[in-house]
Design a protein around this motif. Structure first.
Motif, PDB file in Angstrom:
ATOM      1  N   GLN A   1     -11.462  -5.762  -6.286  1.00 32.31           N
ATOM      2  CA  GLN A   1     -10.176  -5.859  -6.969  1.00 32.31           C
ATOM      3  C   GLN A   1      -9.719  -7.314  -6.973  1.00 32.31           C
ATOM      4  O   GLN A   1      -9.953  -8.041  -6.008  1.00 32.31           O
ATOM      5  CB  GLN A   1      -9.106  -5.049  -6.213  1.00 32.31           C
TER       6      GLN A   1
ATOM      7  N   SER B   1      -5.615   1.775   4.478  1.00 30.97           N
ATOM      8  CA  SER B   1      -6.056   0.663   3.631  1.00 30.97           C
ATOM      9  C   SER B   1      -5.985  -0.688   4.311  1.00 30.97           C
ATOM     10  O   SER B   1      -6.483  -1.670   3.789  1.00 30.97           O
ATOM     11  CB  SER B   1      -5.220   0.633   2.346  1.00 30.97           C
TER      12      SER B   1
ATOM     13  N   TYR C   1       0.831  -1.212   0.000  1.00 28.85           N
ATOM     14  CA  TYR C   1       0.000   0.000   0.000  1.00 28.85           C
ATOM     15  C   TYR C   1       0.865   1.263   0.000  1.00 28.85           C
ATOM     16  O   TYR C   1       0.531   2.259  -0.625  1.00 28.85           O
ATOM     17  CB  TYR C   1      -0.910   0.036   1.229  1.00 28.85           C
TER      18      TYR C   1
ATOM     19  N   VAL D   1      -9.896  -4.185 -11.616  1.00 30.05           N
ATOM     20  CA  VAL D   1     -10.711  -3.482 -10.637  1.00 30.05           C
ATOM     21  C   VAL D   1     -12.076  -3.149 -11.244  1.00 30.05           C
ATOM     22  O   VAL D   1     -12.180  -2.880 -12.447  1.00 30.05           O
ATOM     23  CB  VAL D   1      -9.972  -2.198 -10.148  1.00 30.05           C
TER      24      VAL D   1
ATOM     25  N   HIS E   1      -3.620  -6.135  -5.912  1.00 31.71           N
ATOM     26  CA  HIS E   1      -4.594  -5.095  -5.605  1.00 31.71           C
ATOM     27  C   HIS E   1      -4.117  -4.051  -4.609  1.00 31.71           C
ATOM     28  O   HIS E   1      -4.737  -3.008  -4.460  1.00 31.71           O
ATOM     29  CB  HIS E   1      -5.870  -5.747  -5.067  1.00 31.71           C
ATOM     30  N   LYS E   2      -3.006  -4.306  -3.900  1.00 34.66           N
ATOM     31  CA  LYS E   2      -2.684  -3.432  -2.764  1.00 34.66           C
ATOM     32  C   LYS E   2      -2.109  -2.080  -3.174  1.00 34.66           C
ATOM     33  O   LYS E   2      -2.409  -1.067  -2.552  1.00 34.66           O
ATOM     34  CB  LYS E   2      -1.729  -4.145  -1.811  1.00 34.66           C
TER      35      LYS E   2
ATOM     36  N   LYS F   1      -4.922   0.364  -4.025  1.00 35.06           N
ATOM     37  CA  LYS F   1      -6.074   0.500  -3.142  1.00 35.06           C
ATOM     38  C   LYS F   1      -6.151   1.864  -2.445  1.00 35.06           C
ATOM     39  O   LYS F   1      -7.255   2.410  -2.303  1.00 35.06           O
ATOM     40  CB  LYS F   1      -6.080  -0.630  -2.106  1.00 35.06           C
TER      41      LYS F   1
ATOM     42  N   SER G   1      -5.390   4.321 -10.161  1.00 32.31           N
ATOM     43  CA  SER G   1      -5.116   3.132  -9.347  1.00 32.31           C
ATOM     44  C   SER G   1      -4.225   2.166 -10.136  1.00 32.31           C
ATOM     45  O   SER G   1      -3.250   1.607  -9.609  1.00 32.31           O
ATOM     46  CB  SER G   1      -6.448   2.477  -8.977  1.00 32.31           C
TER      47      SER G   1
ATOM     48  N   TYR H   1      -3.732  -7.000 -12.567  1.00 37.34           N
ATOM     49  CA  TYR H   1      -4.532  -6.144 -11.712  1.00 37.34           C
ATOM     50  C   TYR H   1      -5.832  -5.820 -12.442  1.00 37.34           C
ATOM     51  O   TYR H   1      -5.800  -5.288 -13.559  1.00 37.34           O
ATOM     52  CB  TYR H   1      -3.787  -4.863 -11.330  1.00 37.34           C
TER      53      TYR H   1
ATOM     54  N   ASP I   1      -9.590   3.945  -1.914  1.00 41.98           N
ATOM     55  CA  ASP I   1     -10.113   4.194  -0.569  1.00 41.98           C
ATOM     56  C   ASP I   1     -10.416   5.674  -0.351  1.00 41.98           C
ATOM     57  O   ASP I   1     -11.338   6.035   0.376  1.00 41.98           O
ATOM     58  CB  ASP I   1      -9.088   3.750   0.492  1.00 41.98           C
TER      59      ASP I   1
ATOM     60  N   THR J   1     -18.755  -0.799   0.353  1.00 42.06           N
ATOM     61  CA  THR J   1     -17.530  -1.173  -0.349  1.00 42.06           C
ATOM     62  C   THR J   1     -17.860  -1.234  -1.836  1.00 42.06           C
ATOM     63  O   THR J   1     -18.139  -2.291  -2.380  1.00 42.06           O
ATOM     64  CB  THR J   1     -17.022  -2.541   0.159  1.00 42.06           C
TER      65      THR J   1
END
Lengths: 241, 241
Positions: free
Chosen positions: B150, A188, A156, B5, B154-155, B158, B181, B3, B162, B146
């Protein structure tokens, strides 16, 4: 979980760790994950830890025992070791050995007990060096090309570091960068939590030159976090696609 | 790696996927990971895939076979299924079954072949729904609390979601958010790569209302990425600690 990050810069080193630990999902506690071994002006070694708490606590305890041992030698004590490379080797060997001991006890339940560490330090006359020590005891080193190391929940908070951290980043900007990297991680991932431990080691000081615990609700951290959110929202709204 | 989303918003759904796949570390290729099943105006179903390419390709192929089968029924074809929940169940069951088949063949080499999917769609008269399907075939659903799902790496991407994505985010801002992202993910992880597939499904259109492939070197994407970098650097430099 955990998030720890260390920057190796021309002007010095900046280290940040969170303090949240959990056994299972519901047994959540606060434990320091930053440990300083210092012979002020001669050498400073800072260790950040991630992973199994029983492994990291026992490893740190054994490193301290080896330092305090009346028969301590440059091969056993990280405060006597002749180089930072040797320090990393002692810590790596201790970590791997503790892990084997503990996993031996846990074999029946098939639980693993891995841990990793960031070791950052300098001894007088030597260079600043920073290592990431893997659970098996081997390690990699921060360099000019990759001037930061991360352990734990590192993804993150990586984008901000990728964008702003260079070897010539100032220590003030470096503190901002690691705090914003942590801020993204805290937002996150609920398993990383306040308070935070921040340390700065200026080049050739051979001691921790600034150390600060940032508690939950710290007004400076909250203001920085809010300013960053505002800057992101503002930047986002100005972008056209 | 991958990735992908998906955002589920009041105004519609926005989906983005990369196209990089690798077998081992050195066999890197480009494969579409976004698949559209559409009976325009009656129903639209979009599937994003992550994980073992042999599992995801075979799953998509079997879903198409079931649609084209002359004996297709609402229990077997996702274009006949009475609800989006039933669509998710058919896809989940197909994914789990393909995985079992393939892992059966790979038992000797102890390799796993897991894959996960995002399924987003709407049929006329029903609500827009978006599901994340796990390798075992079970799934979770995006909700107001929410509003994004993802899969894959995904991190890295994120934190931006968020911060900016809410159910009332506009479709224009939503496209910006998923592209930024993805941009953070591309910068921090070399195993995610261009080109990208972007799709927008407006509420109640029951068809893909916008679909675009963004190639490496796309000037609009490069300009957006550069503007975002500049906004981050600018915001960073203005923050005081």
């Amino acid at each position: 979980m955990t998030y720890c990050v260390g920057l190796l810069l021309n002007e010095g080193m900046v280290l940040l760790s969170d303090t949240r630990t959990n056994a299972g999902l519901d047994n959540i506690a606060t434990y320091r994950k930053m440990f300083v071994f210092e012979n002020s002006g001669e050498r400073v070694i800072t260790v950040l830890t991630a992973g199994s708490l029983s492994v990291t606590q026992t490893t740190v305890a054994r490193l301290r025992e080896a330092i305090d041992d009346l028969d301590a030698t440059p091969a056993t004590s990280i405060l006597l070791a002749p180089t930072m490379l040797k320090v990393a080797e002692i810590i790596g060997a201790t970590l791997a050995s503790v892990r084997q001991d503990i996993e031996g006890k846990m074999n029946a339940s098939k639980i693993t007990a891995a841990a990793s560490m960031i070791v950052a330090g300098q001894r007088v006359g030597g260079a600043m060096r920073m290592f990431l020590i893997y659970p098996e005891g081997n390690f990699i080193e921060a360099t000019e090309d990759t001037p930061f190391l991360q352990i734990g929940e590192h993804k993150y908070g990586k984008p901000i570091l990728d964008r702003v951290v260079r070897p010539d980043t100032s220590l003030a900007d470096a503190q901002k960068a690691v705090l914003l990297s942590m801020d993204s991680t805290l937002r996150s991932n609920l398993s990383v939590g306040m308070p935070l431990d921040l340390a700065v080691i200026e080049r050739d000081a051979c001691r921790v030159t600034m150390r600060r615990r940032i508690e939950a609700g710290d007004p400076d951290f909250a203001a920085m976090s809010e300013a960053w959110s505002a800057a992101l929202r503002d930047g986002f709204s100005r972008i056209r696609i």
